[in-house]
Design a protein around this motif. Structure first.
Motif, PDB file in Angstrom:
ATOM      1  N   ILE A  38       0.835  -1.210   0.000  1.00  0.00           N
ATOM      2  CA  ILE A  38       0.000   0.000   0.000  1.00  0.00           C
ATOM      3  C   ILE A  38       0.867   1.256   0.000  1.00  0.00           C
ATOM      4  O   ILE A  38       0.579   2.239  -0.700  1.00  0.00           O
ATOM      5  N   ALA A  39       1.958   1.253   0.765  1.00  0.00           N
ATOM      6  CA  ALA A  39       2.860   2.402   0.784  1.00  0.00           C
ATOM      7  C   ALA A  39       3.465   2.649  -0.589  1.00  0.00           C
ATOM      8  O   ALA A  39       3.618   3.799  -1.029  1.00  0.00           O
ATOM      9  N   MET A  40       3.824   1.566  -1.301  1.00  0.00           N
ATOM     10  CA  MET A  40       4.381   1.720  -2.651  1.00  0.00           C
ATOM     11  C   MET A  40       3.331   2.265  -3.613  1.00  0.00           C
ATOM     12  O   MET A  40       3.627   3.116  -4.467  1.00  0.00           O
ATOM     13  N   THR A  65      -3.463   5.047   6.989  1.00  0.00           N
ATOM     14  CA  THR A  65      -2.239   4.239   6.933  1.00  0.00           C
ATOM     15  C   THR A  65      -1.429   4.359   8.220  1.00  0.00           C
ATOM     16  O   THR A  65      -0.783   3.395   8.636  1.00  0.00           O
ATOM     17  N   THR A  66      -1.469   5.527   8.843  1.00  0.00           N
ATOM     18  CA  THR A  66      -0.734   5.695  10.106  1.00  0.00           C
ATOM     19  C   THR A  66      -1.322   4.803  11.195  1.00  0.00           C
ATOM     20  O   THR A  66      -0.592   4.106  11.921  1.00  0.00           O
ATOM     21  N   VAL A  67      -2.648   4.796  11.309  1.00  0.00           N
ATOM     22  CA  VAL A  67      -3.304   3.955  12.321  1.00  0.00           C
ATOM     23  C   VAL A  67      -3.045   2.473  12.031  1.00  0.00           C
ATOM     24  O   VAL A  67      -2.735   1.682  12.944  1.00  0.00           O
ATOM     25  N   PHE A  68      -3.146   2.071  10.780  1.00  0.00           N
ATOM     26  CA  PHE A  68      -2.932   0.668  10.415  1.00  0.00           C
ATOM     27  C   PHE A  68      -1.493   0.247  10.710  1.00  0.00           C
ATOM     28  O   PHE A  68      -1.245  -0.846  11.237  1.00  0.00           O
ATOM     29  N   ARG A  69      -0.536   1.111  10.393  1.00  0.00           N
ATOM     30  CA  ARG A  69       0.878   0.776  10.610  1.00  0.00           C
ATOM     31  C   ARG A  69       1.184   0.672  12.109  1.00  0.00           C
ATOM     32  O   ARG A  69       1.932  -0.213  12.549  1.00  0.00           O
ATOM     33  N   VAL A 223      17.904  -7.898  17.113  1.00  0.00           N
ATOM     34  CA  VAL A 223      17.676  -8.260  15.707  1.00  0.00           C
ATOM     35  C   VAL A 223      16.188  -8.202  15.377  1.00  0.00           C
ATOM     36  O   VAL A 223      15.772  -7.650  14.349  1.00  0.00           O
ATOM     37  N   LEU A 224      15.363  -8.775  16.266  1.00  0.00           N
ATOM     38  CA  LEU A 224      13.917  -8.748  16.029  1.00  0.00           C
ATOM     39  C   LEU A 224      13.365  -7.323  16.078  1.00  0.00           C
ATOM     40  O   LEU A 224      12.495  -6.947  15.285  1.00  0.00           O
ATOM     41  N   THR A 225      13.881  -6.530  17.016  1.00  0.00           N
ATOM     42  CA  THR A 225      13.405  -5.152  17.151  1.00  0.00           C
ATOM     43  C   THR A 225      13.779  -4.313  15.934  1.00  0.00           C
ATOM     44  O   THR A 225      12.978  -3.516  15.431  1.00  0.00           O
ATOM     45  N   ILE A 226      15.024  -4.518  15.457  1.00  0.00           N
ATOM     46  CA  ILE A 226      15.443  -3.776  14.257  1.00  0.00           C
ATOM     47  C   ILE A 226      14.598  -4.188  13.057  1.00  0.00           C
ATOM     48  O   ILE A 226      14.162  -3.352  12.254  1.00  0.00           O
ATOM     49  N   GLY A 227      14.334  -5.491  12.934  1.00  0.00           N
ATOM     50  CA  GLY A 227      13.474  -5.944  11.840  1.00  0.00           C
ATOM     51  C   GLY A 227      12.085  -5.368  11.939  1.00  0.00           C
ATOM     52  O   GLY A 227      11.503  -4.926  10.949  1.00  0.00           O
ATOM     53  N   ASP A 228      11.548  -5.360  13.166  1.00  0.00           N
ATOM     54  CA  ASP A 228      10.225  -4.781  13.375  1.00  0.00           C
ATOM     55  C   ASP A 228      10.219  -3.289  13.038  1.00  0.00           C
ATOM     56  O   ASP A 228       9.294  -2.781  12.393  1.00  0.00           O
ATOM     57  N   GLY A 229      11.278  -2.587  13.490  1.00  0.00           N
ATOM     58  CA  GLY A 229      11.355  -1.153  13.196  1.00  0.00           C
ATOM     59  C   GLY A 229      11.485  -0.873  11.718  1.00  0.00           C
ATOM     60  O   GLY A 229      10.856   0.050  11.179  1.00  0.00           O
ATOM     61  N   LEU A 230      12.284  -1.684  11.002  1.00  0.00           N
ATOM     62  CA  LEU A 230      12.451  -1.475   9.562  1.00  0.00           C
ATOM     63  C   LEU A 230      11.162  -1.775   8.800  1.00  0.00           C
ATOM     64  O   LEU A 230      10.797  -1.051   7.866  1.00  0.00           O
ATOM     65  N   VAL A 231      10.486  -2.860   9.189  1.00  0.00           N
ATOM     66  CA  VAL A 231       9.223  -3.192   8.520  1.00  0.00           C
ATOM     67  C   VAL A 231       8.212  -2.056   8.688  1.00  0.00           C
ATOM     68  O   VAL A 231       7.388  -1.797   7.806  1.00  0.00           O
ATOM     69  N   SER A 232       8.284  -1.366   9.811  1.00  0.00           N
ATOM     70  CA  SER A 232       7.373  -0.249  10.055  1.00  0.00           C
ATOM     71  C   SER A 232       7.874   1.048   9.434  1.00  0.00           C
ATOM     72  O   SER A 232       7.101   1.814   8.854  1.00  0.00           O
ATOM     73  N   GLN A 233       9.198   1.305   9.533  1.00  0.00           N
ATOM     74  CA  GLN A 233       9.729   2.597   9.114  1.00  0.00           C
ATOM     75  C   GLN A 233       9.873   2.721   7.599  1.00  0.00           C
ATOM     76  O   GLN A 233       9.776   3.820   7.058  1.00  0.00           O
ATOM     77  N   ILE A 234      10.095   1.609   6.904  1.00  0.00           N
ATOM     78  CA  ILE A 234      10.229   1.708   5.446  1.00  0.00           C
ATOM     79  C   ILE A 234       8.908   2.134   4.800  1.00  0.00           C
ATOM     80  O   ILE A 234       8.885   3.065   3.980  1.00  0.00           O
ATOM     81  N   PRO A 235       7.752   1.527   5.130  1.00  0.00           N
ATOM     82  CA  PRO A 235       6.490   2.083   4.610  1.00  0.00           C
ATOM     83  C   PRO A 235       6.254   3.515   5.080  1.00  0.00           C
ATOM     84  O   PRO A 235       5.745   4.346   4.321  1.00  0.00           O
ATOM     85  N   SER A 236       6.635   3.797   6.333  1.00  0.00           N
ATOM     86  CA  SER A 236       6.468   5.160   6.832  1.00  0.00           C
ATOM     87  C   SER A 236       7.326   6.136   6.038  1.00  0.00           C
ATOM     88  O   SER A 236       6.904   7.257   5.742  1.00  0.00           O
ATOM     89  N   LEU A 237       8.546   5.691   5.679  1.00  0.00           N
ATOM     90  CA  LEU A 237       9.423   6.548   4.862  1.00  0.00           C
ATOM     91  C   LEU A 237       8.807   6.801   3.487  1.00  0.00           C
ATOM     92  O   LEU A 237       8.854   7.921   2.966  1.00  0.00           O
ATOM     93  N   MET A 238       8.210   5.766   2.885  1.00  0.00           N
ATOM     94  CA  MET A 238       7.581   5.940   1.579  1.00  0.00           C
ATOM     95  C   MET A 238       6.380   6.888   1.665  1.00  0.00           C
ATOM     96  O   MET A 238       6.159   7.712   0.769  1.00  0.00           O
ATOM     97  N   ILE A 239       5.592   6.770   2.753  1.00  0.00           N
ATOM     98  CA  ILE A 239       4.467   7.691   2.934  1.00  0.00           C
ATOM     99  C   ILE A 239       4.969   9.120   3.134  1.00  0.00           C
ATOM    100  O   ILE A 239       4.412  10.087   2.588  1.00  0.00           O
TER     101      ILE A 239
END
Length: 677
Positions: A38-40, A65-69, A223-239
């Motif tokens: 959706i972000a793309m 999208t902010t609420v969903f993310r 490692v899990l936290t960074i992955g979680d943050g990236l999965v969230s922040q990359i769509p946020s960066l695209m938005i």
């Protein structure tokens, strides 16, 4: 309900449910992938939309999208802290980006967050704020421009309504975007806080419940936290990037790809300079030769290709224009366009072109606009569009004024000279080329720029060529303005009056008079230089007298008497004695006795010898006033005025004939002669 409504409702409800209900890691994987997709979609739509209103729902999209993310972020955090298994998407993001090194992963994540928070979000927020402010400030001016175009007939009511709605949509959109950017900023902040909580909470959970050492717990959960943050922040960066693209989009002509390519790589000499600079850096500095030389050669080659393509395109465009012009001429329907006649034309030779060329400093076009404005203010009539065109068949310094395609006047000017005219009291003589002023046919001289100051010091009236042409054009339009007034022009004037005087127009048109009959009255007034700006008085008078007569000449006389204050102020001065000539009562009786009434109107059946004698006497008496420096004005009784004017019009065009009823009571008159025969 529509399927789209159901889909949006499910999307919002899912975000709320995910905040409360734990979900399996496999479902989280699918939802995280959906969030990235959706972000793309939003990013590429923002990139390729041609104008901002194509994404008018963007503020709402930001909120959804902010609420969903955030709901997904909470769900993944719950899985990390409870089971240590948030799914493959989160784990692979953390391991792949960090490359197996926790420190590198943390650094990359922090850089990503800082870029989003400090650069993109901050810039988008500022641009949204400024754009909203300027959009709201510009609204009154845009509304006035729409009203002006609507009043002049440039646009229809439907077009004006659509443009007003678009302005309101733009103001609402940018106002909403000013607030919606706060969602993106808050989302980035929340993501950073959640990441810190995940690391701290993960270490605590690993040590207390998992039996892990502090280092093992930190390594596993980071490692899990960074992955979680990236999965969230990359769509946020695209938005965030989509937000920046939307609020900085200024062009409506094409998508951003076409614009960037055309604006960055369309000038060959720019690419030549960049290529040469890259080659210089590769050869003359310790920088890698192969890298910089390769780029330099590529830029130079690209510049050469673009230059060659531009030349080919220019030739193709020229050929296409010629072919299009030829095909247009071959079309049978174009014969119709040849039948159209311009109301007013000003043709000039090639030597006068610089006066009309703005690029060469010519201001003739501006003067034409001022002429139309001046006549509208003085006479209350809208002058048709004045067509300017060069004509190689004319002499270089010649110009011709045409009315309805027929030449009515012409003149010649010297482009680099000035015209000097003696007002009558200058005794000093200057050398120059003898000529005549084209408007009033007065003797004058062409002088050079160096003689101008000297001529003005002697008292000569010195005029530049554009002023000569403008004055000549103004006088020609004044003398033919009655011919240029069409029924459509009259209807437009009636429509303007009707907006505030509905009762008057309803009574007058078409019950009492037709548009054509009103046109004849207005033409009669303009023919004698009487302003028709006071249309309300004119229409009121016509409404008063039209029930008794529909003779337009008689109605014109009634209107003139209603406009006596305007007529008196035009021809007579207040606080002084005005010299005039009167008409012998015997001649008035003789004229009235010779009036013959027909169905087409009244005419004079006066003996030719008597006509010549009257005209001769008029010339003698008018000369007395001209010798006194006054305009030739003859005063008659009201019933005779229009017939006497018709009698003298062909002989003395500048003769002013006024009846006693058209003179204001505070005007003082002195008769210096009487027309008799």
């Amino acid at each position: 309900m529509k399927k789209t409504d159901i889909a949006v409702g499910i999307y919002i409800m899912a975000a709320i449910i995910f905040l409360l209900v734990p979900m399996p890691s496999i479902i989280l994987d699918f939802l995280l992938a959906l969030n990235i997709s959706i972000a793309m979609i939003i990013l590429f739509n923002a990139l390729f939309s041609q104008e901002v209103l194509n994404m008018s729902t963007f503020p709402t999209i930001l909120l959804f999208t902010t609420v969903f993310r955030i709901s997904l972020n909470v769900s993944s955090t719950r899985l990390i802290l409870t089971t240590g298994d948030p799914g493959e998407v989160v784990r692979q993001f953390g391991e792949f980006v960090g490359g197996g090194d926790t420190v590198i992963g943390i650094i990359v994540f922090l850089i990503l967050v800082l870029v989003q928070f400090m650069v993109i979000n901050k810039g988008s927020e500022r641009v949204s704020e400024v754009t909203a402010r300027f959009t709201l400030d510009a609204m009154p001016g845009k509304q006035m421009a729409i009203d002006a175009d609507l009043n002049t007939g440039a646009i229809t009511d439907a077009e004006a309504r659509a443009r007003r709605e678009k302005i309101q949509e733009e103001s609402g959109f940018f106002g909403a975007m000013d607030g919606a950017t706060k969602y993106v900023k808050g989302d980035a902040t929340a993501g950073l806080i959640i990441t810190i909580i995940n690391i701290v909470g993960g270490v605590i959970m690993g040590m207390t419940r998992g039996g892990m050492s502090a280092m093992d717990a930190f390594t596993e959960y980071s490692v899990l936290t960074i992955g979680d943050g990236l999965v969230s922040q990359i769509p946020s960066l695209m938005i965030s990037l989509s937000t920046g693209i939307i609020v900085t989009k200024v062009s409506k002509e094409a998508d951003i790809g076409d614009l960037l390519t055309r604006q960055l790589f369309s000038i060959p000499k720019v690419l030549y300079m960049v290529g040469a600079s890259s080659c210089f850096l590769g050869i003359m500095t310790p920088l890698p030769f192969f890298v910089f030389a390769s780029y330099g050669a590529a830029f130079i080659a690209t510049g050469y290709v673009i230059s060659k393509r531009t030349k080919i395109q220019d030739v193709e465009d020229e050929v296409a224009e010629d072919e299009q012009a030829a095909s247009e001429l071959r079309k049978p329907e174009n014969v119709t366009s040849l039948l159209q006649v311009d109301q007013i034309e000003l043709e000039f030779g090639y030597g006068i072109i610089p006066l009309a060329d703005v690029n060469q400093g010519g201001d003739l076009l501006d003067r034409v606009v001022l002429i139309r404005r001046q006549i509208a203010l003085e006479l209350g009539c809208v002058v048709p569009t004045i067509r300017l065109r060069d004509n190689i068949q004319l002499n270089p310094n010649q110009y011709v004024i045409k009315i309805k395609g027929i030449p009515v006047s012409e003149g010649e000017i010297l482009f680099d000279h000035y015209m000097a005219m003696n007002p009558g009291y200058v005794e000093e003589e200057i050398t120059g080329i003898p000529t005549f002023e084209p408007s009033f046919h007065l003797p004058a001289l062409w002088i050079t720029e160096s003689q101008r100051e000297r001529a003005e010091s002697f008292g000569y009236t010195v005029v530049d060529p554009p002023s000569i042409m403008a004055t000549h054009l103004t006088e020609v339009i004044r003398s033919h303005l009655d011919e240029l007034m069409t029924r459509q022009d009259v209807q437009n004037l009636i429509n303007n009056v009707q907006e505030a005087n509905q009762t008057l127009i309803t009574e007058l048109v078409p019950k009492l008079l037709s548009v054509g009959e009103i046109q004849k009255v207005l033409q009669n007034l303009l023919k004698e230089g009487i302003s028709i700006r006071d249309l309300i008085t004119i229409f009121e008078t016509l409404a008063d007298y039209a029930p008794t007569t529909r003779d337009t000449d008689v109605l014109t006389e009634y209107v003139r008497q209603s406009l006596k204050r305007a007529i008196s102020s035009r021809y007579f001065g207040t606080g002084q004695t005005n010299s005039v000539v009167t008409l012998d009562p015997k001649i008035e009786q003789e004229i009235m006795a010779s009036v013959k009434q027909t169905e087409q109107g009244a005419y004079l059946a006066l003996d030719p010898d008597r006509t010549n004698a009257i005209i001769k006497s008029v010339g003698e008496e008018a000369a007395k006033l001209e010798n006194l420096g006054r305009s030739p004005i003859i005063i008659t009784s009201p019933i005779v005025r229009m017939y006497f004017k018709k009698l003298t019009r062909d002989y003395y065009k500048d003769l002013i004939v006024i009846s006693y009823n058209e003179i204001d009571s505070n005007v003082e008159l002195q008769s210096v002669g009487m027309v008799t025969a």
